[in-house]
Design a protein around this motif. Structure first.
Motif, PDB file in Angstrom:
ATOM      1  N   LYS A  43       1.317  -1.180  -0.238  1.00  0.00           N
ATOM      2  CA  LYS A  43       0.069  -0.041  -0.207  1.00  0.00           C
ATOM      3  C   LYS A  43       1.332   0.996  -0.179  1.00  0.00           C
ATOM      4  N   ALA A  44       0.899   1.769  -1.008  1.00  0.00           N
ATOM      5  CA  ALA A  44       1.517   4.013  -0.562  1.00  0.00           C
ATOM      6  C   ALA A  44       0.916   4.379  -1.744  1.00  0.00           C
ATOM      7  N   LYS A  45       0.533   5.306  -1.154  1.00  0.00           N
ATOM      8  CA  LYS A  45      -0.058   6.618  -1.825  1.00  0.00           C
ATOM      9  C   LYS A  45       0.785   7.474  -2.618  1.00  0.00           C
ATOM     10  N   SER A  46       0.363   7.962  -4.132  1.00  0.00           N
ATOM     11  CA  SER A  46       0.817   9.199  -4.810  1.00  0.00           C
ATOM     12  C   SER A  46       0.999  10.528  -4.788  1.00  0.00           C
ATOM     13  N   TYR A  47       2.505  10.663  -4.780  1.00  0.00           N
ATOM     14  CA  TYR A  47       2.394  12.507  -4.208  1.00  0.00           C
ATOM     15  C   TYR A  47       3.039  13.329  -5.757  1.00  0.00           C
ATOM     16  N   ASP A  48       2.666  13.735  -6.122  1.00  0.00           N
ATOM     17  CA  ASP A  48       2.833  14.564  -7.651  1.00  0.00           C
ATOM     18  C   ASP A  48       3.029  13.870  -8.385  1.00  0.00           C
ATOM     19  N   GLY A  49       2.567  12.899  -8.589  1.00  0.00           N
ATOM     20  CA  GLY A  49       2.879  11.733  -9.833  1.00  0.00           C
ATOM     21  C   GLY A  49       3.652  10.572  -9.664  1.00  0.00           C
ATOM     22  N   LEU A  50       4.000  10.000  -8.329  1.00  0.00           N
ATOM     23  CA  LEU A  50       5.144   9.658  -8.163  1.00  0.00           C
ATOM     24  C   LEU A  50       4.768   9.038  -6.751  1.00  0.00           C
ATOM     25  N   ILE A  51       5.206   7.480  -7.079  1.00  0.00           N
ATOM     26  CA  ILE A  51       4.314   6.287  -6.163  1.00  0.00           C
ATOM     27  C   ILE A  51       5.805   5.678  -5.731  1.00  0.00           C
ATOM     28  N   ASN A  52       6.301   5.617  -4.184  1.00  0.00           N
ATOM     29  CA  ASN A  52       7.722   5.119  -3.591  1.00  0.00           C
ATOM     30  C   ASN A  52       7.448   4.164  -3.257  1.00  0.00           C
ATOM     31  N   ILE A  53       8.590   3.515  -3.856  1.00  0.00           N
ATOM     32  CA  ILE A  53       8.592   1.526  -3.460  1.00  0.00           C
ATOM     33  C   ILE A  53       9.131   1.693  -2.137  1.00  0.00           C
ATOM     34  N   PRO A  54       8.839   1.183  -1.601  1.00  0.00           N
ATOM     35  CA  PRO A  54       9.251   0.712  -0.309  1.00  0.00           C
ATOM     36  C   PRO A  54      10.471   0.051  -0.387  1.00  0.00           C
ATOM     37  N   ASP A  55      11.272  -0.144   0.919  1.00  0.00           N
ATOM     38  CA  ASP A  55      12.826  -0.373   0.937  1.00  0.00           C
ATOM     39  C   ASP A  55      12.523  -1.725   0.505  1.00  0.00           C
ATOM     40  N   THR A  56      11.556  -2.448   1.074  1.00  0.00           N
ATOM     41  CA  THR A  56      12.303  -3.864   1.096  1.00  0.00           C
ATOM     42  C   THR A  56      12.162  -4.889  -0.080  1.00  0.00           C
ATOM     43  N   TYR A  57      11.333  -3.628  -1.155  1.00  0.00           N
ATOM     44  CA  TYR A  57      11.397  -4.178  -2.776  1.00  0.00           C
ATOM     45  C   TYR A  57      12.916  -3.576  -3.341  1.00  0.00           C
ATOM     46  N   LYS A  58      13.822  -2.781  -2.590  1.00  0.00           N
ATOM     47  CA  LYS A  58      14.160  -2.116  -3.806  1.00  0.00           C
ATOM     48  C   LYS A  58      15.209  -2.770  -4.583  1.00  0.00           C
ATOM     49  N   ASN A  59      15.051  -4.059  -4.756  1.00  0.00           N
ATOM     50  CA  ASN A  59      15.722  -4.642  -5.814  1.00  0.00           C
ATOM     51  C   ASN A  59      14.513  -4.611  -7.521  1.00  0.00           C
ATOM     52  N   TRP A  60      13.516  -4.047  -7.438  1.00  0.00           N
ATOM     53  CA  TRP A  60      12.710  -3.490  -7.773  1.00  0.00           C
ATOM     54  C   TRP A  60      12.314  -2.600  -8.524  1.00  0.00           C
ATOM     55  N   TYR A  61      13.636  -1.479  -7.938  1.00  0.00           N
ATOM     56  CA  TYR A  61      14.411  -0.306  -8.512  1.00  0.00           C
ATOM     57  C   TYR A  61      14.659  -0.265  -9.623  1.00  0.00           C
ATOM     58  N   ASN A  62      14.303   1.098 -10.289  1.00  0.00           N
ATOM     59  CA  ASN A  62      15.317   1.114 -11.441  1.00  0.00           C
ATOM     60  C   ASN A  62      14.274   0.156 -12.624  1.00  0.00           C
ATOM     61  N   ASN A  63      13.039  -0.739 -12.787  1.00  0.00           N
ATOM     62  CA  ASN A  63      12.592  -2.317 -13.628  1.00  0.00           C
ATOM     63  C   ASN A  63      11.449  -1.331 -14.528  1.00  0.00           C
ATOM     64  N   THR A  64      10.415  -1.904 -15.121  1.00  0.00           N
ATOM     65  CA  THR A  64      10.086  -1.908 -15.683  1.00  0.00           C
ATOM     66  C   THR A  64       8.635  -2.250 -14.729  1.00  0.00           C
ATOM     67  N   VAL A  65       7.847  -1.546 -14.262  1.00  0.00           N
ATOM     68  CA  VAL A  65       6.774  -2.522 -13.808  1.00  0.00           C
ATOM     69  C   VAL A  65       5.288  -2.197 -13.888  1.00  0.00           C
ATOM     70  N   VAL A  66       4.232  -2.922 -13.829  1.00  0.00           N
ATOM     71  CA  VAL A  66       2.699  -2.941 -14.134  1.00  0.00           C
ATOM     72  C   VAL A  66       2.325  -2.270 -13.035  1.00  0.00           C
ATOM     73  N   LEU A  67       1.196  -1.406 -13.435  1.00  0.00           N
ATOM     74  CA  LEU A  67       1.101  -1.018 -11.378  1.00  0.00           C
ATOM     75  C   LEU A  67      -0.649  -1.187 -12.214  1.00  0.00           C
ATOM     76  N   LEU A  68      -1.294  -2.132 -10.897  1.00  0.00           N
ATOM     77  CA  LEU A  68      -2.394  -2.231 -11.100  1.00  0.00           C
ATOM     78  C   LEU A  68      -2.909  -1.303  -9.329  1.00  0.00           C
ATOM     79  N   THR A  69      -4.414  -0.467 -10.057  1.00  0.00           N
ATOM     80  CA  THR A  69      -4.516   0.486  -8.386  1.00  0.00           C
ATOM     81  C   THR A  69      -6.098  -0.372  -7.687  1.00  0.00           C
ATOM     82  N   LYS A  70      -6.353  -0.180  -6.892  1.00  0.00           N
ATOM     83  CA  LYS A  70      -7.798  -0.924  -6.380  1.00  0.00           C
ATOM     84  C   LYS A  70      -8.394   1.015  -5.831  1.00  0.00           C
TER      85      LYS A  70
END
Length: 71
Positions: A7-34
């Motif tokens: 769970k995260a909130k977006s700020y100014d069009g950005l979503i922070n990925i938690p540090d526990t998933y730092k291996n996902w940084y700089n990768n392409t992701v698909v975002l699904l929202t609820k």
């Protein structure tokens, strides 16, 4: 394809990925929202009380298109 959920909130069009998933940084992701549920989906009693005055029993009612077109 791998999937993670957090769970995260977006700020100014950005979503922070938690540090526990730092291996996902700089990768392409698909975002699904609820999205948040609409008020009528949450069962708010004040909305039900408001709309109860507009309920009508239409049992046996038949729409007459010809009569409606005459008006």
């Amino acid at each position: 394809m791998q999937a993670i959920e957090f769970k995260a909130k977006s700020y100014d069009g950005l979503i922070n990925i938690p540090d526990t998933y730092k291996n996902w940084y700089n990768n392409t992701v698909v975002l699904l929202t609820k999205p948040k549920p609409l008020p009528q989906e949450t069962g708010h009693p004040e909305l039900k009380r408001f709309f109860v005055q507009f309920n009508a029993d239409l049992t046996g009612y038949r729409f007459n298109r010809e009569a409606a077109n005459e008006r």
